[in-house]
Design a protein around this motif. Structure first.
Motif, short mmCIF file in Angstrom:
data_model
loop_
_atom_site.label_atom_id
_atom_site.label_comp_id
_atom_site.label_asym_id
_atom_site.label_seq_id
_atom_site.Cartn_x
_atom_site.Cartn_y
_atom_site.Cartn_z
N GLY A 104 0.81 -1.37 -0.05
CA GLY A 104 0.06 0.00 -0.31
C GLY A 104 0.80 1.30 -0.12
O GLY A 104 0.52 2.32 0.46
N LYS A 105 2.21 1.16 -0.53
CA LYS A 105 3.07 2.40 -0.45
C LYS A 105 2.61 3.38 -1.34
O LYS A 105 2.93 4.61 -0.97
CB LYS A 105 4.30 1.81 -0.74
CG LYS A 105 4.81 1.36 -1.91
CD LYS A 105 6.19 0.88 -1.88
CE LYS A 105 6.67 0.21 -3.17
NZ LYS A 105 6.20 0.66 -4.30
N THR A 106 1.95 3.14 -2.56
CA THR A 106 1.47 4.13 -3.59
C THR A 106 0.54 4.98 -2.84
O THR A 106 0.85 6.39 -3.04
CB THR A 106 0.87 3.61 -4.64
OG1 THR A 106 1.65 2.64 -5.39
CG2 THR A 106 0.45 4.71 -5.80
N HIS A 107 -0.55 4.62 -2.13
CA HIS A 107 -1.22 5.67 -1.51
C HIS A 107 -0.69 6.15 -0.22
O HIS A 107 -1.36 7.16 0.44
CB HIS A 107 -2.52 5.17 -1.23
CG HIS A 107 -3.50 4.94 -2.32
ND1 HIS A 107 -3.63 3.89 -3.08
CD2 HIS A 107 -4.27 5.69 -3.03
CE1 HIS A 107 -4.38 3.89 -4.17
NE2 HIS A 107 -4.89 5.27 -4.26
N TYR A 163 2.03 4.49 -15.50
CA TYR A 163 0.66 4.45 -15.98
C TYR A 163 -0.15 4.11 -14.82
O TYR A 163 -1.33 4.73 -14.46
CB TYR A 163 0.41 3.36 -16.92
CG TYR A 163 0.91 3.99 -18.30
CD1 TYR A 163 0.62 5.12 -18.98
CD2 TYR A 163 1.58 2.71 -19.25
CE1 TYR A 163 1.33 5.35 -20.14
CE2 TYR A 163 2.19 3.32 -20.25
CZ TYR A 163 2.02 4.65 -20.92
OH TYR A 163 2.59 4.91 -22.12
N GLN A 164 0.24 3.21 -13.89
CA GLN A 164 -0.47 2.46 -12.90
C GLN A 164 -0.56 3.80 -11.84
O GLN A 164 -1.92 4.12 -11.20
CB GLN A 164 0.43 1.45 -12.08
CG GLN A 164 -0.52 0.85 -10.82
CD GLN A 164 -1.74 0.26 -11.41
OE1 GLN A 164 -1.95 -0.38 -12.39
NE2 GLN A 164 -2.84 0.46 -10.31
N ILE A 165 0.29 4.38 -11.33
CA ILE A 165 0.36 5.48 -10.54
C ILE A 165 -0.59 6.78 -10.99
O ILE A 165 -1.29 7.47 -10.09
CB ILE A 165 1.80 6.17 -10.22
CG1 ILE A 165 2.60 5.15 -9.49
CG2 ILE A 165 1.81 7.12 -9.36
CD1 ILE A 165 4.08 5.42 -8.92
N GLY A 196 6.91 -3.60 -12.49
CA GLY A 196 6.17 -2.29 -12.89
C GLY A 196 4.43 -2.33 -13.27
O GLY A 196 4.12 -1.39 -13.28
N ILE A 197 3.96 -3.48 -12.79
CA ILE A 197 2.61 -3.69 -13.22
C ILE A 197 1.87 -4.27 -11.73
O ILE A 197 2.36 -4.97 -11.06
CB ILE A 197 2.38 -4.61 -14.16
CG1 ILE A 197 3.06 -4.15 -15.43
CG2 ILE A 197 0.71 -4.89 -14.45
CD1 ILE A 197 3.03 -5.45 -16.58
#
Length: 452
Positions: free
Chosen positions: A51-54, A84-86, A306-307
């Motif tokens: 959950g590091k992206t958020h 793209y994901q971020i 990366g995905i």
């Protein structure tokens, strides 16, 4: 923090969190969010799927000055797919803001002229992209990152591995003096330390340990190929398991192409992803995968880091990656969000040392085999080693019979060995019994002599 409500986020951030269905912060989010909200630099070390992206997006957008039209935040990623994901995560957040927030995604292989023409009209407040394209737009005078004072380097170890750290260094040097840098990575290699010390003064280091290397929700299977064709084994595993979404990882682009061609030849609808594909094709295929147009995806390790695809139920490792960390990231694609998953690793007779190296990292495997169209429990590949001590008790002649190498093994040779071992064990037992009887007789004789 036990709830996202404890962070006092702005209403549009709270709305985004509710839309995402987040109930409570993950460990990395609990550690990092308050630090970023207070404007401090941070190094977040956490496993894939934590959950590091958020953990960085939520506090960054909460602190964003929507009335400031200049660029404020730059987020770099080592791969286009991750960018793209971020960017999709960013779009989900900003759609709840009553006041428009300008965001942009800059990656290689996209229409650069179109990006330049748009930059002439207005600058984005938030930039997401790959280091090369971001620096290129800045050096040409099109993208103004001098005003930005918040830099996120996502997947820093992968950025180092791909040789992008020097490019990121130039981006950081061009940004504001009061730079708040946020570095996120599953590992922090020693070669990354000089860069971190250059830009980060007294950063908060949050290391979120995992109880196990592999998510406890994942069944980690190990299957010996026994010299059989891997393509056929992969096909059997896919068709007998009926996965919701299966990722098959291979070490090379050529092998990805080979597996995809074989599975398609067997009538399966298969997608492939690797670095040799044209960017627009990769982007289109990724959208199809995320829309669940494919049940089976063959990918290189680019996809492992990366995905981020939701709903992956099965992972199949066609081979063991050269870097053991990539194994962890491959398997980390499944068993996410509290869901269960299955990771299957195929290995050949000459790869025992590679398996041992993974086990030394704390990775535990369940030995399995395919029998009668089903996956069943198998024997421990190290069972011979466990009996080594037992064999050491045998005499030289018996051991010689066991260890003797024969090019043409005669029928019944194994039975002969077993009989020889049994005879020797019986002899040893008889000798031990005789020795005990003699000892008792001597003890009895000494006792009787003492009382005479």
């Amino acid at each position: 923090m036990s709830s996202f409500n404890d962070y006092n986020f702005k209403p549009f951030i709270q709305a985004a969190i509710k839309d995402l269905g987040f109930k409570k912060p993950t460990p990395i989010q609990s550690k990092v969010i308050p630090t970023i909200k207070h404007g401090k630099s941070v190094i977040g070390k956490s496993a894939t799927g934590s959950g590091k992206t958020h953990a960085f997006l939520l506090p960054l957008f909460n602190n964003l000055d929507v009335n400031n039209n200049s660029t404020q935040i730059v987020i770099t990623t080592p791969s286009r797919e991750l960018a793209y994901q971020i960017y999709e995560n960013v779009k989900q957040i900003v759609k709840f803001s009553e006041q428009p927030i300008r965001i942009a995604n800059y990656v290689g292989g996209t229409d650069k002229e179109r990006q330049i023409n748009k930059l002439k009209k207005e600058q984005p407040q938030v930039v997401v992209g790959t280091p090369g394209r971001i620096l290129d737009l800045f050096k040409n005078g099109d993208l103004d990152i001098n005003t930005a004072n918040q830099l996120v380097i996502d997947e820093a170890d992968m950025t180092l591995d791909f040789g992008f750290l020097e490019t990121v260094d130039k981006i950081a040097a061009a940004m504001a003096q009061d730079l708040q840098m946020m570095v996120f990575s599953a590992t922090i290699p020693p070669k990354l330390q000089p860069f971190l010390k250059k830009y980060m003064k007294n950063p908060v280091f949050d290391d979120i340990p995992t109880e196990t290397v592999i998510n406890q929700n994942v069944d980690n299977w190990l299957i010996s190929t026994k010299g059989n064709d891997k393509n056929s084994l992969i096909y059997q595993l896919l068709t007998m398991g009926n996965p919701y979404l299966a990722l098959i990882f291979a070490n090379t682009r050529e092998r990805v192409d080979e597996i995809e061609a074989y599975l398609q030849g067997q009538g399966l609808k298969v997608a492939k992803i690797h670095g040799g594909m044209q960017p627009r094709v990769r982007k289109r295929v990724m959208k199809q995968i995320q829309n669940l147009d494919f049940q089976y995806v063959v990918a290189s390790d680019l996809a492992a880091r990366g995905i981020d695809i939701d709903g992956v139920s099965h992972i199949i490792n066609d081979d063991i990656p050269s870097d053991n960390e990539y194994f962890v990231h491959r398997v980390g694609r499944t068993g996410r969000g509290g869901m269960s998953g299955i990771a299957i690793t195929l290995y050949g007779p000459d790869e025992d040392q590679k398996i041992q190296a993974l086990e030394n990292m704390g990775i535990n495997f369940k030995p399995k085999e395919i029998k009668h169209g089903d996956v069943v429990d198998s024997y421990d590949r190290r069972r011979r080693q466990k009996y080594k001590g037992h064999h050491d008790k045998l005499d030289g002649s018996t051991l010689g019979m066991i260890n003797k190498k024969k090019k043409n093994v005669k029928p019944g040779y194994k039975k002969k060995i077993k009989r020889a071992i049994k005879v020797k064990e019986d002899q040893n037992r008889k000798i031990e019994v005789r020795s005990q009887i003699r000892a008792r007789k001597k003890q009895k004789k000494r006792s009787s002599e003492r009382y005479q």
